[in-house]
Design a protein around this motif. Structure first.
Motif, PDB file in Angstrom:
ATOM      1  N   MET A  78      -2.918  -3.371 -14.690  1.00 47.53           N
ATOM      2  CA  MET A  78      -3.723  -3.256 -13.479  1.00 47.53           C
ATOM      3  C   MET A  78      -2.844  -3.019 -12.241  1.00 47.53           C
ATOM      4  O   MET A  78      -1.706  -3.482 -12.173  1.00 47.53           O
ATOM      5  N   THR A  79      -3.397  -2.315 -11.265  1.00 50.17           N
ATOM      6  CA  THR A  79      -2.701  -2.087  -9.998  1.00 50.17           C
ATOM      7  C   THR A  79      -3.060  -3.208  -9.023  1.00 50.17           C
ATOM      8  O   THR A  79      -4.232  -3.413  -8.707  1.00 50.17           O
ATOM      9  N   PHE A  80      -2.056  -3.903  -8.535  1.00 47.48           N
ATOM     10  CA  PHE A  80      -2.229  -5.011  -7.610  1.00 47.48           C
ATOM     11  C   PHE A  80      -2.167  -4.533  -6.157  1.00 47.48           C
ATOM     12  O   PHE A  80      -1.566  -3.496  -5.857  1.00 47.48           O
ATOM     13  N   GLU A  81      -2.746  -5.326  -5.274  1.00 51.09           N
ATOM     14  CA  GLU A  81      -2.627  -5.102  -3.836  1.00 51.09           C
ATOM     15  C   GLU A  81      -1.506  -5.966  -3.273  1.00 51.09           C
ATOM     16  O   GLU A  81      -1.267  -7.079  -3.752  1.00 51.09           O
ATOM     17  N   LEU A  82      -0.828  -5.440  -2.249  1.00 51.49           N
ATOM     18  CA  LEU A  82       0.205  -6.228  -1.587  1.00 51.49           C
ATOM     19  C   LEU A  82      -0.458  -7.368  -0.824  1.00 51.49           C
ATOM     20  O   LEU A  82      -1.352  -7.148  -0.012  1.00 51.49           O
ATOM     21  N   HIS A  83      -0.032  -8.582  -1.081  1.00 56.06           N
ATOM     22  CA  HIS A  83      -0.633  -9.784  -0.495  1.00 56.06           C
ATOM     23  C   HIS A  83       0.198 -10.301   0.671  1.00 56.06           C
ATOM     24  O   HIS A  83      -0.341 -10.671   1.714  1.00 56.06           O
ATOM     25  N   ASP A  84       1.515 -10.314   0.499  1.00 53.74           N
ATOM     26  CA  ASP A  84       2.423 -10.818   1.543  1.00 53.74           C
ATOM     27  C   ASP A  84       3.810 -10.252   1.267  1.00 53.74           C
ATOM     28  O   ASP A  84       4.215 -10.122   0.105  1.00 53.74           O
ATOM     29  N   HIS A  85       4.533  -9.898   2.336  1.00 58.90           N
ATOM     30  CA  HIS A  85       5.870  -9.328   2.147  1.00 58.90           C
ATOM     31  C   HIS A  85       6.766  -9.753   3.297  1.00 58.90           C
ATOM     32  O   HIS A  85       6.481  -9.473   4.463  1.00 58.90           O
ATOM     33  N   ARG A  86       7.842 -10.446   2.926  1.00 53.33           N
ATOM     34  CA  ARG A  86       8.899 -10.790   3.875  1.00 53.33           C
ATOM     35  C   ARG A  86      10.223 -10.343   3.281  1.00 53.33           C
ATOM     36  O   ARG A  86      10.257  -9.810   2.172  1.00 53.33           O
ATOM     37  N   ALA A  87      11.318 -10.555   4.001  1.00 53.35           N
ATOM     38  CA  ALA A  87      12.608 -10.055   3.530  1.00 53.35           C
ATOM     39  C   ALA A  87      12.959 -10.566   2.137  1.00 53.35           C
ATOM     40  O   ALA A  87      13.457  -9.812   1.294  1.00 53.35           O
ATOM     41  N   ASP A  88      12.694 -11.857   1.897  1.00 51.77           N
ATOM     42  CA  ASP A  88      13.094 -12.468   0.629  1.00 51.77           C
ATOM     43  C   ASP A  88      11.911 -12.919  -0.223  1.00 51.77           C
ATOM     44  O   ASP A  88      12.069 -13.705  -1.165  1.00 51.77           O
ATOM     45  N   HIS A  89      10.713 -12.428   0.087  1.00 54.57           N
ATOM     46  CA  HIS A  89       9.526 -12.867  -0.640  1.00 54.57           C
ATOM     47  C   HIS A  89       8.482 -11.752  -0.652  1.00 54.57           C
ATOM     48  O   HIS A  89       8.285 -11.058   0.350  1.00 54.57           O
ATOM     49  N   VAL A  90       7.817 -11.606  -1.809  1.00 57.16           N
ATOM     50  CA  VAL A  90       6.697 -10.678  -1.886  1.00 57.16           C
ATOM     51  C   VAL A  90       5.659 -11.256  -2.852  1.00 57.16           C
ATOM     52  O   VAL A  90       6.015 -11.917  -3.833  1.00 57.16           O
ATOM     53  N   SER A  91       4.382 -11.039  -2.541  1.00 56.94           N
ATOM     54  CA  SER A  91       3.322 -11.453  -3.446  1.00 56.94           C
ATOM     55  C   SER A  91       2.276 -10.353  -3.540  1.00 56.94           C
ATOM     56  O   SER A  91       2.071  -9.576  -2.602  1.00 56.94           O
ATOM     57  N   PHE A  92       1.631 -10.315  -4.703  1.00 54.42           N
ATOM     58  CA  PHE A  92       0.620  -9.315  -5.004  1.00 54.42           C
ATOM     59  C   PHE A  92      -0.630 -10.020  -5.480  1.00 54.42           C
ATOM     60  O   PHE A  92      -0.561 -11.074  -6.122  1.00 54.42           O
ATOM     61  N   SER A  93      -1.787  -9.430  -5.212  1.00 54.85           N
ATOM     62  CA  SER A  93      -3.045 -10.045  -5.654  1.00 54.85           C
ATOM     63  C   SER A  93      -3.905  -9.029  -6.392  1.00 54.85           C
ATOM     64  O   SER A  93      -3.840  -7.816  -6.153  1.00 54.85           O
ATOM     65  N   PHE A  94      -4.715  -9.583  -7.289  1.00 57.57           N
ATOM     66  CA  PHE A  94      -5.659  -8.757  -8.048  1.00 57.57           C
ATOM     67  C   PHE A  94      -6.916  -9.576  -8.290  1.00 57.57           C
ATOM     68  O   PHE A  94      -6.848 -10.736  -8.696  1.00 57.57           O
ATOM     69  N   SER A  95      -8.086  -8.963  -8.035  1.00 59.38           N
ATOM     70  CA  SER A  95      -9.370  -9.617  -8.284  1.00 59.38           C
ATOM     71  C   SER A  95     -10.120  -8.857  -9.365  1.00 59.38           C
ATOM     72  O   SER A  95     -10.175  -7.619  -9.351  1.00 59.38           O
ATOM     73  N   SER A  96     -10.730  -9.598 -10.273  1.00 60.80           N
ATOM     74  CA  SER A  96     -11.391  -8.967 -11.413  1.00 60.80           C
ATOM     75  C   SER A  96     -12.628  -8.178 -11.007  1.00 60.80           C
ATOM     76  O   SER A  96     -12.879  -7.077 -11.523  1.00 60.80           O
TER      77      SER A  96
END
Length: 291
Positions: A78-96
């Motif tokens: 699945m293709t995730f959406e970018l949730h949060d992005h900082r220099a040393d951190h990134v998170s992605f989210s996906f909803s069914s």
């Protein structure tokens, strides 16, 4: 591709499956992750959800209704959406959002995060139950590391060590289904790395809290800390024609396991399954140190 970095490491993660693709050591000028060559295995570090491993006959039941699902589930594709992005951190989210009702009867949100701290990368999962009832699932990591890491080294130059936390069992796979092989194993466990080690598929253990993979020549390697994960897989792709394994080793912390050979097929009774109450969240983290 999203990039996070600090003075030690540069890490690349793809929105496709929120998959870790590259970990580059700035100081050593060295790539730690497998390159994803499809001639051997085209993935690098897929997230396994909502099952880990294979189901018996690739099917299961919830409240008497039959569903079909392939090995390791669907989230890795699945293709995730970018949730949060900082220099040393990134998170992605996906909803069914109702996309999987034919193969999985639960609605969920998944958030996958990567955080750097010096020479360590934390990999975190958050699964949110968006149903009015409990949901059942498994989730697991599947990161593949280059072995050997450096030119002039071979597989035999590497040492693998597994440290336990509680009652350690080893399992074996037969036709992709699980059997208990040994119980109450003493650790550390140090399987000798060879091409034949994965001839019968993955090595699988319960209650492993730490795994070290290190070159006896260069001293370079990785350490995976996964205390609290009930299962762990160690795997490389074995080629029956050549009798060799691929040039990578997967170290896989799991909250779940393939079906036992004597499974009923009912998801709620599946070995290693997680039950998450309505509206609640499941969270788990493992950490990789690059040495």
């Amino acid at each position: 591709m999203q990039v996070i970095e600090n003075e030690h490491l540069k890490v690349s993660i793809s929105p496709e499956g929120a998959e870790l693709r590259e970990v580059w050591s700035k100081q050593e000028e060295m790539q730690y992750m497998w390159e994803g060559d499809p001639a051997y295995w085209g993935r690098v570090s897929p997230v396994l959800f909502p099952i880990v491993g294979r189901l018996k006959d690739d099917r299961y039941f919830v409240d008497g209704k039959e569903y079909a699902m392939n090995q390791h589930g669907f989230l890795r594709d699945m293709t995730f959406e970018l949730h949060d992005h900082r220099a040393d951190h990134v998170s992605f989210s996906f909803s069914s959002n109702g996309q999987f009702t034919a193969q999985y009867p639960y609605e969920f949100q998944a958030i996958i995060s990567y955080t750097l701290k010096k020479d360590k990368l934390s990999v975190s999962w958050k699964i949110i139950n968006e149903n009015e009832e409990s949901m059942y699932f498994s989730i697991g990591g599947h990161p593949a590391f280059q072995v050997p890491l450096l030119e002039g080294e071979t597989l035999a130059d590497y040492r693998l060590e597994l440290v336990g936390d509680g009652n350690v069992k080893q399992y074996e796979l037969e036709n992709a289904l699980i059997h208990v092989k040994e119980s109450n194993l003493e650790t550390p466990i140090t399987p000798v790395l060879s091409d034949n080690l994965f001839k019968n598929d993955a090595l699988i253990y319960s209650n492993i809290k730490q795994v070290k993979l290190q070159s006896t020549k260069s001293g370079k390697g990785i350490q995976v800390d996964c205390a609290g994960f009930p299962y762990l897989g160690i795997w490389s792709k074995f080629n029956e024609e050549t009798g060799k394994i691929a040039p990578f080793l997967c170290i896989e912390p799991w909250h779940g396991i393939a079906d036992m050979h004597d499974t009923t097929g009912e998801l709620k009774e599946k070995a290693g399954i997680n039950k998450l109450p309505a509206g609640e969240a499941f969270e788990s983290t493992y950490e990789i140190t690059f040495k």
